[in-house]
Design an enzyme around this catalytic site. Sequence first.
Site, PDB file in Angstrom:
ATOM      1  N   CYS A 119     -29.908  55.351  65.101  1.00 35.42           N
ATOM      2  CA  CYS A 119     -30.313  56.688  65.566  1.00 35.42           C
ATOM      3  C   CYS A 119     -30.761  56.659  67.028  1.00 35.42           C
ATOM      4  O   CYS A 119     -31.685  55.919  67.396  1.00 35.42           O
ATOM      5  CB  CYS A 119     -31.431  57.211  64.672  1.00 35.42           C
ATOM      6  SG  CYS A 119     -32.347  58.619  65.355  1.00 35.42           S
ATOM      7  N   GLY A 120     -30.134  57.485  67.853  1.00 33.86           N
ATOM      8  CA  GLY A 120     -30.473  57.535  69.276  1.00 33.86           C
ATOM      9  C   GLY A 120     -31.905  57.968  69.543  1.00 33.86           C
ATOM     10  O   GLY A 120     -32.598  57.401  70.393  1.00 33.86           O
ATOM     11  N   HIS A 121     -32.368  58.993  68.815  1.00 33.24           N
ATOM     12  CA  HIS A 121     -33.750  59.457  68.992  1.00 33.24           C
ATOM     13  C   HIS A 121     -34.743  58.356  68.623  1.00 33.24           C
ATOM     14  O   HIS A 121     -35.795  58.213  69.250  1.00 33.24           O
ATOM     15  CB  HIS A 121     -34.011  60.686  68.123  1.00 33.24           C
ATOM     16  CG  HIS A 121     -33.300  61.915  68.595  1.00 33.24           C
ATOM     17  ND1 HIS A 121     -33.424  62.392  69.874  1.00 33.24           N
ATOM     18  CD2 HIS A 121     -32.468  62.778  67.958  1.00 33.24           C
ATOM     19  CE1 HIS A 121     -32.697  63.487  70.007  1.00 33.24           C
ATOM     20  NE2 HIS A 121     -32.108  63.741  68.853  1.00 33.24           N
ATOM     21  N   CYS A 122     -34.408  57.585  67.574  1.00 33.06           N
ATOM     22  CA  CYS A 122     -35.298  56.497  67.136  1.00 33.06           C
ATOM     23  C   CYS A 122     -35.379  55.414  68.206  1.00 33.06           C
ATOM     24  O   CYS A 122     -36.461  54.878  68.480  1.00 33.06           O
ATOM     25  CB  CYS A 122     -34.796  55.897  65.824  1.00 33.06           C
ATOM     26  SG  CYS A 122     -34.595  57.114  64.489  1.00 33.06           S
TER      27      CYS A 122
END
Length: 497
Positions: free
Chosen positions: A56-59
Site C-alpha cells: 500500500c502506497g499510503h502505508c
Amino acid sequence: MKIVAAFLGFLVFVTTNAELDSKIEQEDGVFVGTQSNWKDLLKTENLLVEFYAPWCGHCKKLAPEYVKAAGQLKEEGSEVKLVKVDATVESDLAKEFGVRGYPTLKFFRSGTPTDYNGGRTADTIVSWLKKKTGPPAVVLADEEAAQTFIDNDDYVVIGFFKNRESDKAAIYLEAARLDDETPFGIADSDAVLTKYDVKDGSVVLFKKFDEKRNDFTDEFTASNIKSFIGKNNLPLVVEFTDKTAPKLFGGDIKNHILLFVNSESDEFQGLLDHLTKLSREHRGKMLFIYVNDNNPSNARVAEYFGIVKADLPAVRIVNAEADMRKYKPEFTELSFDNIKSFIDSYQKGDLQPHLKTEEIPDDWDKQPVKVLVGKNFEAVAMDKEKNVLVEFYAPWCGHCKALAPIWDELGEKFKDNEAIVIAKVDATANEIPAAAVRGFPTIKLFKKGTNEIVDYSGERDLESFVAFMEGKKKTEEEQKPPGKIPPTEEKAKKEEL
C-alpha cells in the site's frame, strides 16, 4: 483497601508495559501485532494500532512518520504504545475490527477501539495521542509556562480563569475535550492575566501567523469556542501539505478554493496577495489554499482535479462534503476581479459542478470488457435492457492489477450474452455522479430493468463473479466469503487532497 487495590493495579500495569519491550517483537520501536500476541498487547492501557498492507502506497508513506512518533513518545516517557498489524497476514484481526482499506488506524483505550482521526505526520500523531491520554488542558502556573506553551506550537488556545472550578472554566474544558487537535492551556494567576492583557473568563487563540492573536467574543458555549478555533487556526491562505490536509478537509468549513501554482513563478506573490485579500472577506465561510507544483507529493492532487502543468496557474473550487463536487472557472486569466467573480457565482449557486471525463476511445467496445468513460457511462451502464457489471479502478492500484486478468476472463465468459455487459472505468480520470467510489477496486452492478445499483462484496475470483451474474448468490451476506473481507486500496480523496 481501595488504595491498596489501586497500587497493586499500578504495579501490574507497569510490569505489563515492561514485559512488552522484551516479550513482543518490535521494528524500529513499533510493536508488531499478531493474533498470537494480541491479548498481551491489549493489557497496555493505551495503544495506537495501524492495520496496513505491505504494497500500500499510503502505508509506505506513513511508515517513517509512525516510527518517528513511536520514538518521540518513548523519549518523553509516554506509556502509549504504537503497534502495526499486517492485515494481509492477520486477516482475522482485520476482520474483527472492520478493516476495509489501508492504512486503517484505531486507538485502543483499555481494550476498547475507536477510530483514529488525526493527522499522518509524527507531530500530529503525538499531539492527538497526548490529547486523548492526558488532561484536556495544560495548567499554566506562571508567565514562563504560558509563554513556553505558546511558543511550542503553531497555534494554541488558553483560557484565563481565576477560579478553575467556575462554570465558564467547565465549559472551556468541555470544548477542549471535544477537540483532538488543538493544544489547550488554562491559567489562573493574576500575573499571567496581566501579561496577556485579558480579563477573568477570557479565551484567546495565539498563533504564529497573520494577526498573531484572536480573542473569543461570542456567547460562551463549547460549540462556539470550537467554531471560533476552526475559523482562526489556519493562515488566511494555507499551503496544502501532508500536515495541513487533515485540518483542511476534516474541519467545519467545507467550501475551499484552491490555487494550483509554481511557488517560484513570477506571478506567485501577486496571486497570493489576491487570495489573502479575498480570504479576509470570506473568513469562516471559505478556505483559501494553494497547491505548490514544486512539491512532488502534490501530483496526485493535480491529477484528481484534472490539472496538468500547462494549465498552471489555475483555480478550482471544491465542496469538501462526501461527494467532493468541484467547480472550474470559464476564464484562464487569474485577475483579482475574475477570482472574486468566480467565488461570488459559486456562493450564489450559479455554477455547475465540473466532472472529469476522458474522451471515448475509438475501440471502447471492441473487446469483451467494455471501456467506459464519463461521456459514455450513462448510455452503457444505465441501459435498462442489460445487467452491467462495472469495475471502478485506479491505474496505480495493486488489487486492480491483480484483478485485471480475472476481469478479462469474466468478459470473455459473457461476451456472447446480450443481457450482460462487463465493463471497467478508470475512476481517477472519470467522475461518475451515480457511483460513490471509496476504494479501489469498487465493483457495482447496474441492474437490468431498474438501474438499481448493487455493490459487489464477494470473492474476487472468476467462479464467484459468474455465480453473482447468473443470480446464484442473491444476498449481500451470501456474497461475503466467511472470515475474509475483500481488501481495497483507499481512494482517500480528502487524504490525497
